[in-house]
Design a protein around this motif. Structure first.
Motif, PDB file in Angstrom:
ATOM      1  N   PRO A 101      67.373  47.396 143.408  1.00  0.00           N
ATOM      2  CA  PRO A 101      67.436  46.988 142.002  1.00  0.00           C
ATOM      3  C   PRO A 101      66.298  46.048 141.636  1.00  0.00           C
ATOM      4  N   ARG A 102      65.086  46.555 141.701  1.00  0.00           N
ATOM      5  CA  ARG A 102      63.944  45.723 141.364  1.00  0.00           C
ATOM      6  C   ARG A 102      62.831  46.570 140.770  1.00  0.00           C
ATOM      7  N   LEU A 103      61.923  45.884 140.065  1.00  0.00           N
ATOM      8  CA  LEU A 103      60.727  46.536 139.554  1.00  0.00           C
ATOM      9  C   LEU A 103      59.618  46.424 140.587  1.00  0.00           C
ATOM     10  N   THR A 104      58.763  47.413 140.588  1.00  0.00           N
ATOM     11  CA  THR A 104      57.594  47.439 141.464  1.00  0.00           C
ATOM     12  C   THR A 104      56.371  47.705 140.602  1.00  0.00           C
ATOM     13  N   ALA A 105      55.249  47.106 140.957  1.00  0.00           N
ATOM     14  CA  ALA A 105      53.982  47.448 140.311  1.00  0.00           C
ATOM     15  C   ALA A 105      53.416  48.656 141.034  1.00  0.00           C
ATOM     16  N   LEU A 106      53.284  49.760 140.329  1.00  0.00           N
ATOM     17  CA  LEU A 106      52.840  51.025 140.917  1.00  0.00           C
ATOM     18  C   LEU A 106      51.449  51.347 140.390  1.00  0.00           C
ATOM     19  N   LYS A 107      50.464  51.312 141.275  1.00  0.00           N
ATOM     20  CA  LYS A 107      49.092  51.657 140.874  1.00  0.00           C
ATOM     21  C   LYS A 107      48.844  53.126 141.159  1.00  0.00           C
ATOM     22  N   ILE A 108      48.342  53.836 140.150  1.00  0.00           N
ATOM     23  CA  ILE A 108      47.969  55.247 140.275  1.00  0.00           C
ATOM     24  C   ILE A 108      46.455  55.330 140.174  1.00  0.00           C
ATOM     25  N   LEU A 109      45.829  55.889 141.202  1.00  0.00           N
ATOM     26  CA  LEU A 109      44.374  55.982 141.210  1.00  0.00           C
ATOM     27  C   LEU A 109      43.896  56.950 140.143  1.00  0.00           C
ATOM     28  N   LYS A 110      42.790  56.604 139.494  1.00  0.00           N
ATOM     29  CA  LYS A 110      42.201  57.488 138.498  1.00  0.00           C
ATOM     30  C   LYS A 110      41.832  58.822 139.126  1.00  0.00           C
ATOM     31  N   ARG A 111      42.314  59.891 138.521  1.00  0.00           N
ATOM     32  CA  ARG A 111      42.091  61.231 139.080  1.00  0.00           C
ATOM     33  C   ARG A 111      40.598  61.569 139.129  1.00  0.00           C
ATOM     34  N   ALA A 148      51.553  61.883 145.925  1.00  0.00           N
ATOM     35  CA  ALA A 148      52.672  62.639 145.372  1.00  0.00           C
ATOM     36  C   ALA A 148      52.182  63.413 144.163  1.00  0.00           C
ATOM     37  N   GLU A 149      52.437  64.711 144.145  1.00  0.00           N
ATOM     38  CA  GLU A 149      52.028  65.577 143.040  1.00  0.00           C
ATOM     39  C   GLU A 149      50.537  65.409 142.737  1.00  0.00           C
ATOM     40  N   ASP A 150      49.736  65.348 143.781  1.00  0.00           N
ATOM     41  CA  ASP A 150      48.289  65.191 143.662  1.00  0.00           C
ATOM     42  C   ASP A 150      47.879  63.856 143.051  1.00  0.00           C
ATOM     43  N   LEU A 151      48.792  62.915 143.007  1.00  0.00           N
ATOM     44  CA  LEU A 151      48.475  61.574 142.514  1.00  0.00           C
ATOM     45  C   LEU A 151      48.498  60.596 143.684  1.00  0.00           C
ATOM     46  N   PHE A 152      47.514  59.739 143.727  1.00  0.00           N
ATOM     47  CA  PHE A 152      47.440  58.727 144.771  1.00  0.00           C
ATOM     48  C   PHE A 152      48.070  57.442 144.234  1.00  0.00           C
ATOM     49  N   TRP A 153      49.016  56.889 144.977  1.00  0.00           N
ATOM     50  CA  TRP A 153      49.752  55.739 144.477  1.00  0.00           C
ATOM     51  C   TRP A 153      49.861  54.642 145.529  1.00  0.00           C
TER      52      TRP A 153
END
Length: 690
Positions: A101-111, A148-153
């Motif tokens: 039960p917490r928030l996370t900062a999720l960085k997604i690399l620019k495609r 995940a799904e071709d996204l780098f996180w």
């Protein structure tokens, strides 16, 4: 994680939305929804109400230079809540953790950045790999990374607050404190063989004060950090990763860089914090190259006349063109800047008792340490720091770098004002500090710490420490090295060396530790009394769970829950009982819970009160309860499969066993998006019930 407004090739952007409140837990003794927005290219900003023509979903993500996700989308199990901002290496979102039960900062690399550029992906991996090994209170924690799904996180600690680029008119003492904390973080990273290489205000997050813990500065984004022995391999002239305004001369000229490059960038950053101006004048990359390599910095006392002239030479040395002319460490620079500021007799009365929380990090044994006056007088650079003696206040500063003045033991007992139970809450971690009466050598301190490790595993640690010294002033208590009494799992707990408990003017106690930094505790009686007469019984039974009531009528309790007193109204179940409601209006995925006080064990059964007698019950154990708790749910709810939604709530009522003093209370729980079984094992099992 947030990014500031300084632009590099127009890629830094910031969303000014308010963040949800969340901080991570610690694992030592005293350790320690995106609205649709448009990138308005001509302003380099995100503005609410600008609706793009992009198609959302996976097809939409592939358009433009930014990887865009919308609220509710799931990446690697994380549920996107909202966009925080974007920087040179990716877009950052607030996301709900898949299990906690917490928030996370999720960085997604620019495609677009990663396509055809293996070095970018390696840098992205390295950010996680390097920072994941860090354990420092002033460095943002990294939890996990993947594809995940071709996204780098990459998932990181979510910090509730601002980045330093958003701070203006900062008071000198606040700016110096921020600089000192970041200096400690940098020296720690340098000790691990890691350079940051992109120190700037937007990479410093300033966490809001919470649960007695003061404001804290954290360094983030090691995305372009290199291990020192990788420097030559990855550095190319003309390919400068750091923001030009804060880059060192060796960075902009393509020379090898070392720890003193980060010191230079820190000096630029602290200059901005203290003056709202940069130490050099330039408005384009070539101008910055010339400024950093050829020009002298502005005099900080001329830019901000409220700062003493003694600070000029400190910044001139930290901003020297030759790295060898700078201070030996970032902490040395921060110490000298702080000492120079308080050398002004007009400011001496407000100086910290020991000037800095800790002396700068000691150097390896084979390197001799010079006294501060010898470090300050360096290659024709004389810092005119004067000794300020204010006799009436008994304040004096000496221009040498040694250990803090010694304190004398009285040989007496623990002062009575320290004796008792002290409570603190930090994100998902709860601390219960007990100080007993005793003499030097006796085990007078015990500490219980409960929380969640970065991998989602709950931990429980208990510590004990002996009384080492009772200083004459009576406002401090020095305890010796902690001993681990109990720990689960076995690798979760770290014991502290000797620590000092300080009695604050507001009646709280602070403890600065080498594991997790500063924790400030409130006496349990103060937590109880803050709730007022009607809710005292609830506060006394669950002080760590609901927290201390503040002047706004809201308390911050365990896992950052927001609680307030709100007795049941007409037509509500349990009318006539006193009630504390927590997270009732929260939309970020936190557990919603009520605690009801019936003064005595309820005359009506929970089945009658809440479920029209159509129920299922089960017994669960809890470390804080002798016997079993009884969990009651509606008969139609499958504890393992039914997820809580607004349309179909999966509510659980929890009661205490007969004979338990808390049998007068009923806890009503629900966790949006989760099952009852998840609620019991991931939340209730760890919740502090004493």
């Amino acid at each position: 994680m947030q990014c500031g407004p300084i632009l590099v090739d127009g890629q830094d952007r910031r969303d000014h939305r308010q963040q949800e409140s969340e901080k991570t837990g610690h694992q030592g003794d005293d350790a320690d929804a995106v609205e649709r927005s448009e990138v308005c290219a001509h302003e380099h900003r995100l503005y609410d109400g600008c609706y793009p023509n992009w198609a959302w979903g996976r097809a939409g993500r592939q358009r433009g230079s930014m990887t865009e996700l919308r609220p509710g989308e799931v990446i690697a199990g994380y549920v996107i809540a909202r966009r925080i901002g974007a920087g040179g290496s990716g877009v950052v979102y607030a996301a709900r953790h898949p299990r906690l039960p917490r928030l996370t900062a999720l960085k997604i690399l620019k495609r677009d950045d990663v396509v055809g550029d293996d070095d970018v992906w390696r840098r992205f991996e390295r950010e996680a790999d390097i920072a994941a090994h860090f354990d420092h209170p002033n460095i943002v924690q990294v939890y996990d990374r993947g594809v995940a799904e071709d996204l780098f996180w990459i998932s990181m600690q979510f910090i509730d607050g601002l980045d330093a680029a958003e701070l203006h008119n900062v008071s000198p003492d606040r700016g110096l404190r921020i600089g000192t904390e970041i200096a400690a973080a940098l020296d720690y990273a340098h000790g691990k063989g890691v350079l940051h290489r992109d120190v700037k205000p937007s990479n410093i997050l300033v966490a809001d004060p919470d649960s007695g813990r003061p404001e804290r500065a954290l360094l983030t984004d090691f995305g372009i950090a290199r291990l020192r022995d990788e420097t030559t391999k990855f550095t190319h002239t003309g390919n400068i990763s750091a923001t030009f305004a804060f880059a060192s001369p060796e960075q902009v000229s393509g020379k090898p860089v070392g720890p003193r490059s980060d010191q230079y960038s820190l000096a630029c950053t602290l200059f901005v914090l203290l003056t709202d101006r940069r130490p050099f004048r330039a408005d384009n990359p070539l101008g910055w190259v010339h400024a950093h390599t050829q020009e002298r910095p502005l005099r900080i006392s001329e830019v901000n006349p409220e700062l003493p002239e003694a600070m000029d030479a400190v910044f001139e040395r930290a901003l020297a063109k030759d790295p060898q002319d700078r201070f030996e460490s970032c902490a040395d620079f921060a110490y000298a800047a702080t000492l120079a500021y308080y050398s002004d007799p007009a400011l001496a009365l407000t100086a910290p008792a020991r000037l800095l929380p800790h002396p700068p990090v000691p150097r390896p044994a084979d390197r001799s340490r010079k006294p501060l006056w010898q470090s300050i007088v360096h290659r024709r650079t004389l810092i005119p720091v004067t000794v300020a003696a204010v006799t009436a206040a008994g304040v004096a500063f000496a221009l040498h770098r040694g250990d803090p003045p010694s304190v004398h033991a009285t040989g007496g007992l623990v002062p009575d004002r320290f004796v008792g139970i002290w409570l603190a809450t930090e994100g998902q971690t709860n601390y219960r500090l007990t100080v007993d009466q005793g003499k030097v050598g006796d085990p007078v301190l015990s500490n219980r710490v409960d929380g969640v490790l970065p991998n989602g595993v709950p931990f429980h640690c208990e510590f004990s420490a002996p009384l080492e010294e009772v200083p004459h002033d009576g406002d401090r208590l020095i305890v010796g090295t902690s001993q681990i009494v109990e720990r689960e799992p076995a690798n979760a707990c770290k014991a502290n060396g000797p620590t000092t408990l300080t009695l604050l003017s507001d009646g709280r106690v602070s403890r600065k530790t080498d594991v997790s930094g500063l924790i400030t505790y409130t006496r349990d009686d103060a937590v109880v009394s803050s709730w007022g007469r009607d809710d005292t019984a609830i506060a006394r039974a669950f002080p760590s769970l609901i927290g201390q009531l503040d002047s706004t009528g809201t308390a911050v309790g365990w896992q950052g829950s927001s609680c307030r007193a709100k007795d049941p109204g007409p037509g509500e179940a349990a009318q006539g009982a006193h009630r504390v409601r927590c997270n009732a209006d929260d939309t970020t995925g936190q557990v919603h819970f009520d605690i009801l006080d019936f003064d005595a064990r309820p005359g009506q059964s929970v089945a009658q009160l809440f479920f029209d007698n159509k129920v299922a019950t089960t017994g669960v154990s809890h470390d804080d309860v002798a016997g079993e708790l009884t969990v009651t749910t509606a008969a139609a709810v499958d504890p393992a499969a039914t997820q809580d939604t607004e349309a179909h709530r999966a509510v659980a009522a929890v009661t205490f066993p007969d004979g338990d003093p808390r049998s007068r209370f009923v806890m009503v729980l629900r966790w949006p998006g989760h099952t009852v079984n998840s609620l019991l094992t991931d939340w209730l099992e760890r919740a502090p019930l004493k």
